[in-house]
Every structure is written in structure tokens, then in C-alpha cells.
Design a protein around this motif. Structure first.
Motif, PDB file in Angstrom:
ATOM      1  N   MET A 146       4.048  -6.442  -8.017  1.00  0.00           N
ATOM      2  CA  MET A 146       3.285  -5.373  -8.361  1.00  0.00           C
ATOM      3  C   MET A 146       2.843  -5.164 -10.213  1.00  0.00           C
ATOM      4  O   MET A 146       3.456  -5.362 -10.767  1.00  0.00           O
ATOM      5  N   ARG A 147       1.040  -5.351  -9.386  1.00  0.00           N
ATOM      6  CA  ARG A 147       0.465  -5.372 -11.290  1.00  0.00           C
ATOM      7  C   ARG A 147       1.203  -3.741 -11.589  1.00  0.00           C
ATOM      8  O   ARG A 147       1.381  -2.863 -11.292  1.00  0.00           O
TER       9      ARG A 147
ATOM     10  N   ASP B 172      -0.920  -0.953 -10.834  1.00  0.00           N
ATOM     11  CA  ASP B 172       0.051  -0.288  -9.767  1.00  0.00           C
ATOM     12  C   ASP B 172       1.060   0.752  -9.703  1.00  0.00           C
ATOM     13  O   ASP B 172       0.921   1.267  -8.824  1.00  0.00           O
ATOM     14  N   ARG B 173       1.751   0.196 -10.508  1.00  0.00           N
ATOM     15  CA  ARG B 173       3.449   0.516 -10.719  1.00  0.00           C
ATOM     16  C   ARG B 173       3.165   1.747 -11.170  1.00  0.00           C
ATOM     17  O   ARG B 173       3.919   2.687 -10.479  1.00  0.00           O
TER      18      ARG B 173
ATOM     19  N   ALA C  61       0.042   3.864 -10.961  1.00  0.00           N
ATOM     20  CA  ALA C  61      -0.078   4.890  -9.833  1.00  0.00           C
ATOM     21  C   ALA C  61       0.635   5.160  -8.648  1.00  0.00           C
ATOM     22  O   ALA C  61       0.904   6.072  -8.521  1.00  0.00           O
ATOM     23  N   ASP C  62       1.963   4.232  -8.328  1.00  0.00           N
ATOM     24  CA  ASP C  62       2.231   4.582  -7.184  1.00  0.00           C
ATOM     25  C   ASP C  62       3.354   5.340  -7.864  1.00  0.00           C
ATOM     26  O   ASP C  62       3.787   6.044  -7.056  1.00  0.00           O
TER      27      ASP C  62
ATOM     28  N   GLU D 292      -1.847  -6.248 -19.564  1.00  0.00           N
ATOM     29  CA  GLU D 292      -1.142  -5.248 -19.378  1.00  0.00           C
ATOM     30  C   GLU D 292      -0.008  -4.382 -19.876  1.00  0.00           C
ATOM     31  O   GLU D 292       0.792  -4.169 -19.541  1.00  0.00           O
TER      32      GLU D 292
END
Lengths: 94, 112
Positions: free
Chosen positions: A1-2, A5-6, A8-9, A40
Motif C-alpha cells: 500500500m502506498r 493510502d496508509r 488515509a486509512d 513518499e
């Protein structure tokens, strides 16, 4: 997972936000300290959640930092934060 | 109870100086855009402050994060109180709260 995204999750799970935006800002910091090939490293987060109601700016950011402890200890070099309650967000748009 | 020895130094710094900025680089040569932004705000307001370069001291670099429970640099202290990092200083400056808070704490600023 980018990484974005992590982030945001985790924010979604912790704050049930009305809105959350995670922007990978690494390119803007090209060549700066902490920057690496592939990006990143530098992120900007805007989050709207009722969890922040009645909390000071410092307290709000501490909550976000706590939710992202792992990321901050790992790949994330810089995190710009905007933390709003739904009422404040509505006011900002009006 | 073995307190981190760096905490003692931090306590001294923030009690002996009204306005202290823990930063990367120095006020003249900041080495990070976020540190530079806070220096810019303080300078614009004409606030005298002590800049402490955490890049020169690994123990301080880690210690200040633990002392403040705040994982990022820069960190601004006024009269011993932690105010926040770059985002907070910027927001408070834009809304006028920073100027108001400095005034209330008796910190001299340039007339805005």
C-alpha cells in the motif's frame, strides 16, 4: 500500500472524518533534507472531524501524530496538518 | 526516576528566554523550509527570539520531541509554554491570534 493510502486509512479509522485529503507533497521538496528518490516523504493532510471539537490546535495535532506514530518514525519526514471541525470547515467555505 | 538529562537543559532554555525556537539550522541559515517559515513570521513581527539548532545535537534532537510530546521540528516556546509547530504558528499568525498571544504574554512586537 502506498504511504498516502496508509495514512488515509489510519485517519479514517481513528477520526471517522467528514473529509480527509492526503497529498504527497514530496516533489515540492525535491533535494531537501529527508527527501528521497521515489517520494513518499513529505505529506500534507487536511482532515475534518468532530473528534477535534473543543480541542486546542496542539491537542488536535497530537491526536493525529499519535495515530500516525509508525509512519512518522518510518518513511514520513514531514507532515503538514490542517485539522478542522465540521463547523469550522463550513465556516471556512462560507 | 531518571529523567532525561536533556530535559534540564530544555527547561533552562525556555525559562531563561521569553521566546525560544527549536529549529533545523540557525535563524540566519535555516536548513528546512518549515523552520524558515517560523523564523520568517517571528522576524516579520519583530520578535526577539533564541534559535536553537537541533541538528547540532543528537540528544537534543530526540529529547525535545519527548519533552514536548511532539514529533516534529520546528517547535516554538513562549514564556515556557509550548505553542506549536509550523502549521500552528502560521495559522495563528494569519488569524492574528499569535500577535494577540504575544501581547498578552508581554512580548514586544513591532506595531503591526
Amino acid at each position: 500500500m502506498r504511504v498516502a493510502d496508509r495514512i488515509a486509512d489510519k485517519l479514517n479509522r481513528r477520526f471517522a472524518p467528514a473529509e480527509v485529503r492526503v497529498i504527497d507533497d514530496s516533489q515540492r521538496h525535491h533535494g531537501h533534507a529527508g527527501w528521497r528518490e521515489g517520494g513518499e516523504t513529505h505529506f500534507k493532510v487536511e482532515i475534518v472531524s468532530s473528534v477535534f471539537a473543543g480541542q486546542s490546535r496542539v491537542a488536535r495535532q497530537r491526536l493525529v501524530y499519535q495515530a500516525l506514530t509508525e509512519e512518522l518514525a518510518g518513511p514520513v519526514h514531514a507532515l503538514e496538518l490542517k485539522t478542522l471541525t465540521p463547523e469550522e470547515a463550513a465556516g471556512a467555505k462560507a | 526516576m531518571s529523567e532525561n538529562p536533556v530535559f534540564e537543559r530544555i527547561k533552562n532554555d525556555i525559562s531563561e528566554n521569553d521566546v525560544v525556537l527549536y529549529m533545523k539550522g540557525t535563524p540566519i541559515f535555516p536548513q528546512c523550509g518549515f523552520s524558515a517559515a517560523v523564523v520568517g513570521v517571528l522576524t516579520h513581527l519583530g520578535v526577539k527570539f533564541k534559535g536553537i539548532n537541533i541538528l547540532e545535537d543528537a540528544a537534543l534532537r530526540q529529547g525535545i520531541k519527548e519533552f514536548s510530546s511532539w514529533p516534529t521540528i520546528p517547535q516554538l516556546y513562549v514564556k515556557g509554554e509550548f505553542i506549536g509547530g509550523c502549521d500552528i504558528v502560521r495559522e495563528m499568525y494569519q488569524s492574528g491570534e499569535l500577535q494577540q498571544m504575544l501581547g498578552q504574554k508581554g512580548i514586544q512586537t513591532k506595531a503591526a
